[in-house]
Write an enzyme that holds these catalytic residues in place. Structure first.
Site, PDB file in Angstrom:
ATOM      1  CD  GLU A   1      -3.443  -2.247   7.441  1.00 36.28           C
ATOM      2  OE1 GLU A   1      -2.315  -2.469   6.998  1.00 36.28           O
ATOM      3  OE2 GLU A   1      -4.129  -1.270   7.088  1.00 36.28           O
TER       4      GLU A   1
ATOM      5  CB  SER B   1       5.447  -1.252  11.848  1.00 38.28           C
ATOM      6  OG  SER B   1       5.033   0.099  12.026  1.00 38.28           O
TER       7      SER B   1
ATOM      8  CD  GLU C   1      -2.831   5.783   6.564  1.00 36.33           C
ATOM      9  OE1 GLU C   1      -2.812   5.772   5.320  1.00 36.33           O
ATOM     10  OE2 GLU C   1      -1.916   5.283   7.258  1.00 36.33           O
TER      11      GLU C   1
ATOM     12  CE  LYS D   1      -0.119   3.415   4.649  1.00 40.97           C
ATOM     13  NZ  LYS D   1      -0.023   3.517   6.085  1.00 40.97           N
TER      14      LYS D   1
ATOM     15  CG  ASN E   1      -1.701   1.225   1.453  1.00 36.72           C
ATOM     16  OD1 ASN E   1      -1.826   2.048   0.541  1.00 36.72           O
ATOM     17  ND2 ASN E   1      -2.257   1.385   2.647  1.00 36.72           N
TER      18      ASN E   1
ATOM     19  CG  HIS F   1      -5.796   2.161   5.182  1.00 38.58           C
ATOM     20  ND1 HIS F   1      -5.328   3.150   6.018  1.00 38.58           N
ATOM     21  CD2 HIS F   1      -4.810   1.248   5.072  1.00 38.58           C
ATOM     22  CE1 HIS F   1      -4.089   2.838   6.387  1.00 38.58           C
ATOM     23  NE2 HIS F   1      -3.744   1.692   5.828  1.00 38.58           N
TER      24      HIS F   1
ATOM     25  N   GLY G   1       2.669   2.686  10.553  1.00 39.85           N
ATOM     26  CA  GLY G   1       3.622   3.777  10.338  1.00 39.85           C
ATOM     27  C   GLY G   1       4.359   4.220  11.578  1.00 39.85           C
TER      28      GLY G   1
HETATM   29  P1  PGA Z   1       2.964   0.590   7.492  1.00 41.39           P
HETATM   30  O1  PGA Z   1       1.481   0.743   6.896  1.00 41.39           O
HETATM   31  O2  PGA Z   1       3.516  -0.721   6.993  1.00 41.39           O
HETATM   32  O3  PGA Z   1       3.714   1.764   6.983  1.00 41.39           O
HETATM   33  O4  PGA Z   1       2.817   0.580   8.992  1.00 41.39           O
HETATM   34  C1  PGA Z   1       0.607  -0.354   6.775  1.00 41.39           C
HETATM   35  C2  PGA Z   1      -0.723   0.066   6.197  1.00 41.39           C
HETATM   36  O5  PGA Z   1      -1.230   1.135   6.573  1.00 41.39           O
HETATM   37  O6  PGA Z   1      -1.301  -0.645   5.356  1.00 41.39           O
END
Ligand code: PGA
Length: 252
Positions: A169, A215, A99, A12, A10, A97, A175
């Site tokens: 998640e 992460s 976000e 983003k 992903n 997601h 992140g």
């Molecule tokens: P990240 O994001 O690996 O940067 O923690 C995962 C995601 O939001 O799908």
């Protein structure tokens, strides 16, 4: 169990068209026959979807959208439809997601409509769920996951459920570098499967692939992927670099 492991990258809101194409070119040189063992999907920004999909044509690697709206067309400024994603070469779509939920106010009701529409349109959806740090600390993890699942899955049938991928998640792990431990992830996945069995049935719950996300890095992927209820990963930051992303895929 006969389920194919599934790993998504992903991106983003990262990489312009040129950078996306460069990644795809480099990644193709690294992939070998990993795609036979793992279903691999890259989720670029909408603008880059057709370019990446074109590079991956006939390679066994898939391209997806990070979001979509639940209508085919019309007066929905700023939105994109499933048929447009398919036309651009996408096969998969990420829905709900954290976000999207946090910054754009997406509710479980909206996500339920998107999920149904994705299935009706022939896109393969990945439904994201997960608790915040505060919810976990207050002992609400299970109730949050249950609510998200119950309300987001309410418009799909058993057959569609089997074709839906769930991404667990935890928001506190996204992140932040604070990866869930393999044990924490396993116990959440086990719980998710239990809820799926109660909404649908045991057999369906067993069939559903559940990805962990938050992460994931080359150094922690192997331990996470070895857990029995972890059937894949959704990778953000570490999917932006072809070398680290391929290392994660090769730890399956
Ligand atoms: P990240 O994001 O690996 O940067 O923690 C995962 C995601 O939001 O799908």
């Amino acid at each position: 169990m006969g389920k194919k492991f599934i790993i998504g990258g992903n991106w983003k809101m990262n990489k312009n068209i040129k950078e996306s194409e460069e990644f795809a070119g480099k990644f193709l040189g690294l992939i070998g026959d990993s795609y036979k063992k793992v279903e691999i999907i890259i989720f670029p920004t909408f603008i880059s979807v057709p370019y990446v999909a074109n590079k991956f044509k006939d390679s066994g690697i898939f391209t997806g959208g990070q979001n979509m709206y639940f209508q085919d067309k019309g007066a929905f400024t700023g939105e994109i439809s499933p048929s447009m994603l398919l036309d651009a070469g996408a096969t998969h779509v990420i829905l709900g997601h954290s976000e999207r939920r946090k910054y754009f106010g997406e509710s479980n009701d909206l996500i339920a409509q998107k999920l149904q529409k994705a299935h009706d349109s022939g896109l393969k959806p990945i439904l994201c769920i997960g608790e915040t740090k505060e919810e976990r600390e207050n002992g609400l993890m299970e109730s949050v996951l249950k609510e998200q699942l119950t309300n987001s899955l309410k418009l799909i049938d058993d057959k569609q459920m089997k074709e839906t991928v769930i991404a667990y998640e935890p928001v506190w792990a996204i992140g932040t570098g604070l990866t869930a431990t393999p044990e924490q992830a396993q116990s959440a996945h086990e719980y998710i499967r239990k809820v799926l069995a109660s909404i649908f049935n045991e057999k369906t719950a067993e069939k559903v692939r559940i990805q962990y996300g938050g992460s994931i890095k080359p150094k922690n992927a192997k331990d996470l992927f070895s857990k029995p209820d972890i059937d894949g990963g959704l990778v953000g930051g570490a999917s932006l670099d072809p070398d680290s992303f391929i290392q994660i895929i090769n730890s399956v």
